[in-house]
Design a protein around this motif. Structure first.
Motif, PDB file in Angstrom:
ATOM      1  N   HIS A   1      39.567   0.529   2.686  1.00  0.00           N
ATOM      2  CA  HIS A   1      40.809  -0.035   2.176  1.00  0.00           C
ATOM      3  C   HIS A   1      41.447   0.909   1.153  1.00  0.00           C
ATOM      4  N   PRO A   2      42.766   1.081   1.222  1.00  0.00           N
ATOM      5  CA  PRO A   2      43.399   2.079   0.340  1.00  0.00           C
ATOM      6  C   PRO A   2      43.417   1.707  -1.141  1.00  0.00           C
ATOM      7  N   TRP A   3      43.452   0.407  -1.467  1.00  0.00           N
ATOM      8  CA  TRP A   3      43.578   0.084  -2.907  1.00  0.00           C
ATOM      9  C   TRP A   3      42.592  -0.971  -3.400  1.00  0.00           C
ATOM     10  N   ARG A   4      41.944  -1.651  -2.505  1.00  0.00           N
ATOM     11  CA  ARG A   4      41.054  -2.748  -2.889  1.00  0.00           C
ATOM     12  C   ARG A   4      39.837  -2.192  -3.627  1.00  0.00           C
TER      13      ARG A   4
END
Lengths: 286, 353
Positions: free
Chosen positions: B332-335
Motif C-alpha cells: 500500500h502506498p500510504w497505509r
C-alpha cells in the motif's frame, strides 16, 4: 473565539527569506489571525529556493540533500519563524522540516507562540511507503498544547490519513487539530478522507494547510481550509473557509460555543463502543 | 405497557395466519420462474448490487414479498451475484398493524422527531417490535432464503428490528446461494434515537468467509466510526455490506461522513444499500452505491457506482476485483501502523469513556 488562518504558500515569494517574511507578514497584518498555519515541506521549499539543494532533480534527491543541510538550515528556518511569530504576535505553525536526532530522521512540525518561543513540536507518526523507504522514523507521541486558550494537537503529513491519530487527540481533549500537509495534484480527490473526515468523526476544529506549488519535480495542489463539524456551517459542508484561486490562504473564526453545542446535541464520542473493540484491535490493545 | 391483552393476542394470531409459510411459498412459486440465475463467484471478480428501496407500508405481507422479489430479479437481470437490501428493511411490514398509517398522517413532524409514539406514549418502539417480531422473523427468513436459493446468489436481506430474548436489536442477515443463512450482524453503534426506542447494540463485528469473498455486515451508524472498518480490515474483510436508513434530508456532506471515508482509511470494498422515502413523519434519504479505495477506481473518485436520486428507488451495480484489493493491500502506498503509539494512548483513553 479565536481566528485561524491557513496558508498554502502558493504565490508567496520564497526566493529570498526577506521576501518570504515580508509576504507572510503582509498577510498576517491583513488577516489578523491568532493562529497561522503553514503547510508541509515549508522548510524544504525555502531551502531549495535559496539554492542550497542545487544539482538535485528528484523529490527524493531534494530530501536527501536537505538532510545533509538540515542541521544548519533548520537553525535559520526556526529562527525565521520565531521572529515572524514574535513580530506579528501570533501562534505560528511553521510548516514542517526534516531533522536528525539520535541517528534517526524525523518529519517534524513546530509551533511558535507570540513570544517567539517554541510551544510545541510534533513528529509524523505514520509514514508512507516512500517515506519508510527513504529512511524516516516514526514519532511516538501525540501531545496537546494551548493555542490562545484552546487545546490543540498536530497531525503531520500522512498522519491525516490514519484516524487513530485524530481519535487520540480528541479523546485527550483536543478542541483544535492543526495539520500541515502536502498532497500531490493528482491525488486531490482523496483530500476529504483526511482531515475533513477526522473532524467529522471527532467534532473538533481543524486548521489544514496544504502546500501548493512545485518541489523536486512534484506538483502539490490540494486546498487549505479551516474546518469544523458539518453542522457548524449553513451548507453543512463543515468548511468555514477554503483557499480560493489567487489567494493562498483561508481564514475563519472558531465559534467554540457553537462547536460545544453540536457536540452536546450529537455526542459522537460518547456513542463509541470500546467493549466491541477490545480483543479485535490488537494494534490498539496489544 | 405490554401488548399482551386478549385483543392483541388475538390480532397476533391473525398476523401469524397471513404470514404463514404455505401462503408465502405459494406466492413465491408463482413469482419465481425458471429464468436467469446468478453465475457463481470466481473468487476474484464479483458483480454486486446495492438497492435503494423506497419505503411503503404493506398491509399484506405478500405485497412486501412481491417488492423483494421484484428488486432481486432486477439485480439478477443486471448480472449481480451479491445483492444488498437496506437497513430497517422490515419497517414496511408495520403496515400490517391497524392504525399505523393513520398515526403517520395524524402526528406532526415535530412531534415525531421527539417521540415516535405520540399517539400512544405508553408503548415503546421496542414493545411494538417485541409484539410483531415473532411473526416477522420466520416470514422474512423464508422469504429471503428462498429468493437467495432461487436465484443462486448472495443476498444481504438488509437489517431488521427484531426481538432477541429481552433485547430488541437491529440485525443484518446474509443468505448464501443455497438459501443457507451465512450469518448475522447486530448494529454496534446506535443512533441516539434508537437508544430512546429501546434498541440494544451488538458487542462484536463478525466476518463471514464465503465463495464471494470475506464479507462483513456493519450497519449504518457503524460507518461513522473508523474503529468498525479498522477491525474489519484487520480481520481480513474484503467487502463491507452496509445497509443504511438515514432519517434526515439529503446533503452531500452529511452523506460523506459514512462509508466513503471509512473505505479510504481501511482499504476494502463497500456496498451501501439505502432506505428512502417518508414513513411516520420521518424522511429517509441516501444514495446507494458501490465504493472502493480511490486507488482502485479509474477516475480516482472512490465511487464505482451510485444511484442518482437520494429520494427515489434505484440500483447501483458494479464489478469489484478482489485480486486488485489484495495487491493494493500487499504494497500500500500510504497505509502505515504505529502499534507503540496506539498502545501508549488508546486503551487508557477508551477506558475513560
Amino acid at each position: 473565539m479565536i481566528r485561524a488562518a491557513v496558508f498554502s504558500l502558493g504565490g508567496i515569494r520564497t526566493g529570498k527569506i526577506e521576501d518570504y517574511a515580508d509576504d507572510l507578514s503582509a498577510y498576517f497584518r491583513e488577516l489578523q489571525p491568532d493562529l497561522a498555519v503553514l503547510p508541509a515541506y515549508s522548510s524544504l521549499l525555502l531551502c531549495a529556493a535559496s539554492g542550497r539543494l542545487q544539482g538535485e532533480d528528484s523529490f527524493n534527491g531534494y530530501c536527501k540533500a536537505f538532510v545533509r543541510e538540515a542541521k544548519g538550515w533548520n537553525e535559520i528556518y526556526l529562527e525565521l519563524h520565531s521572529e515572524l511569530a514574535r513580530d506579528n504576535k501570533l501562534f505560528l505553525v511553521a510548516g514542517t522540516t526534516l531533522e536528525e536526532e539520535g541517528g534517526k530522521v524525523y518529519h517534524s512540525a513546530y509551533c511558535f507562540g507570540p513570544d517567539g518561543e517554541i510551544c510545541a513540536r510534533q513528529r509524523q507518526t505514520h509514514l508512507s511507503r516512500e517515506e519508510r523507504a527513504f529512511g524516516l522514523s516514526r514519532g511516538g507521541e501525540l501531545s496537546l498544547f494551548e493555542v490562545a486558550g484552546m487545546k490543540a494537537g498536530f497531525l503531520v503529513g500522512n498522519d491525516a490519513r490514519h484516524p487513530e491519530t485524530g481519535r487520540i487527540l480528541a479523546l485527550k481533549g483536543a478542541a483544535l487539530v492543526i495539520h500541515s500537509g502536502a498532497i500531490e495534484s493528482g491525488a486531490k480527490r482523496v483530500q476529504p478522507a483526511g482531515i475533513w473526515a477526522q473532524v467529522q468523526q471527532n467534532q473538533f476544529w481543524a486548521a489544514e494547510a496544504q502546500l501548493k506549488g512545485a518541489l523536486g519535480g512534484r506538483s502539490f495542489g490540494a486546498s487549505s481550509a479551516v474546518i469544523g463539524p458539518c453542522e457548524i456551517t449553513p451548507d453543512l459542508s463543515g468548511y468555514l473557509a477554503r483557499e480560493s484561486e489567487g489567494r493562498p490562504f483561508a481564514a475563519a473564526e472558531l465559534d467554540e460555543d457553537g462547536r460545544l453545542r453540536i457536540k452536546k446535541s450529537y455526542p459522537l464520542l460518547k456513542l463509541l463502543h470500546p467493549a466491541a473493540y477490545r480483543g479485535r484491535l490488537p494494534e490498539l490493545y496489544g | 405497557m405490554a401488548l399482551d391483552g386478549w385483543k392483541e393476542r388475538l390480532y397476533r394470531q391473525y398476523l401469524y395466519w397471513i404470514c404463514r409459510p404455505a401462503r408465502l411459498k405459494r406466492r413465491l412459486a408463482a413469482l419465481i420462474g425458471k429464468g436467469k440465475t446468478a453465475p457463481p463467484p470466481d473468487g476474484q471478480h464479483l458483480r454486486v448490487a446495492a438497492l435503494q428501496v423506497e419505503i411503503e407500508l404493506f398491509k399484506d405481507p405478500l405485497d412486501y414479498a412481491d417488492m423483494a422479489h421484484r428488486r432481486v430479479a432486477e439485480a439478477v437481470a443486471a448480472g449481480a451475484q451479491l445483492v444488498a437490501f437496506p437497513e430497517d428493511n422490515n419497517l414496511s411490514l408495520l403496515g400490517m398493524l391497524p392504525g399505523v398509517e393513520e398515526m403517520g398522517e395524524a402526528v406532526s413532524e415535530d412531534a415525531v422527531k421527539e417521540s415516535v409514539e405520540p399517539a400512544a406514549p405508553d408503548i415503546t418502539v421496542a414493545e411494538v417490535i417485541r409484539y410483531i417480531g415473532p411473526v416477522l422473523a420466520p416470514f422474512l427468513d423464508l422469504l429471503y432464503s428462498t429468493l437467495a436459493a432461487s436465484y443462486g446468489l448472495y443476498l444481504m436481506a438488509g437489517s431488521f428490528l427484531l426481538p432477541d430474548g429481552e433485547r430488541v436489536v437491529n440485525r443484518s442477515f446474509l443468505y448464501g446461494p443455497n438459501g443457507e443463512l451465512v450469518g448475522t450482524q447486530d448494529k454496534v453503534h446506535l443512533m441516539p434515537i434508537e437508544i430512546e426506542w429501546g434498541i440494544s447494540g451488538g458487542d462484536e463485528f463478525r466476518l463471514f468467509e464465503t465463495a464471494a469473498g470475506k464479507i462483513a455486515l456493519p450497519v449504518c451508524m457503524d460507518a461513522t466510526y473508523f474503529e468498525t472498518f479498522r477491525i474489519l480490515e484487520l480481520q481480513g474483510a474484503e467487502i463491507a455490506v452496509l445497509p443504511i436508513a438515514n432519517p434526515e434530508p439529503y446533503n452531500y456532506w452529511l452523506a460523506l461522513r459514512g462509508i466513503w471515508p471509512r473505505i479510504q482509511e481501511s482499504p476494502l470494498y463497500g456496498i451501501k444499500s439505502a432506505l428512502v422515502g417518508n414513513l411516520l413523519g420521518f424522511e429517509f434519504t441516501g444514495r446507494a452505491g458501490i465504493f472502493a479505495p480511490v486507488e482502485l477506481t479509474a477516475d480516482g473518485s472512490g465511487v464505482l457506482a451510485e444511484v442518482d436520486s437520494p429520494e427515489k428507488e434505484g440500483i447501483a451495480v458494479a464489478e469489484i476485483d478482489l485480486g486488485a484489493l489484495a495487491e493494493l493491500r500487499r504494497d500500500h502506498p500510504w497505509r502505515d501502523s504505529n502499534p507503540a503509539l496506539y498502545r501508549r494512548y488508546m486503551p487508557r483513553l477508551y477506558r475513560s469513556l
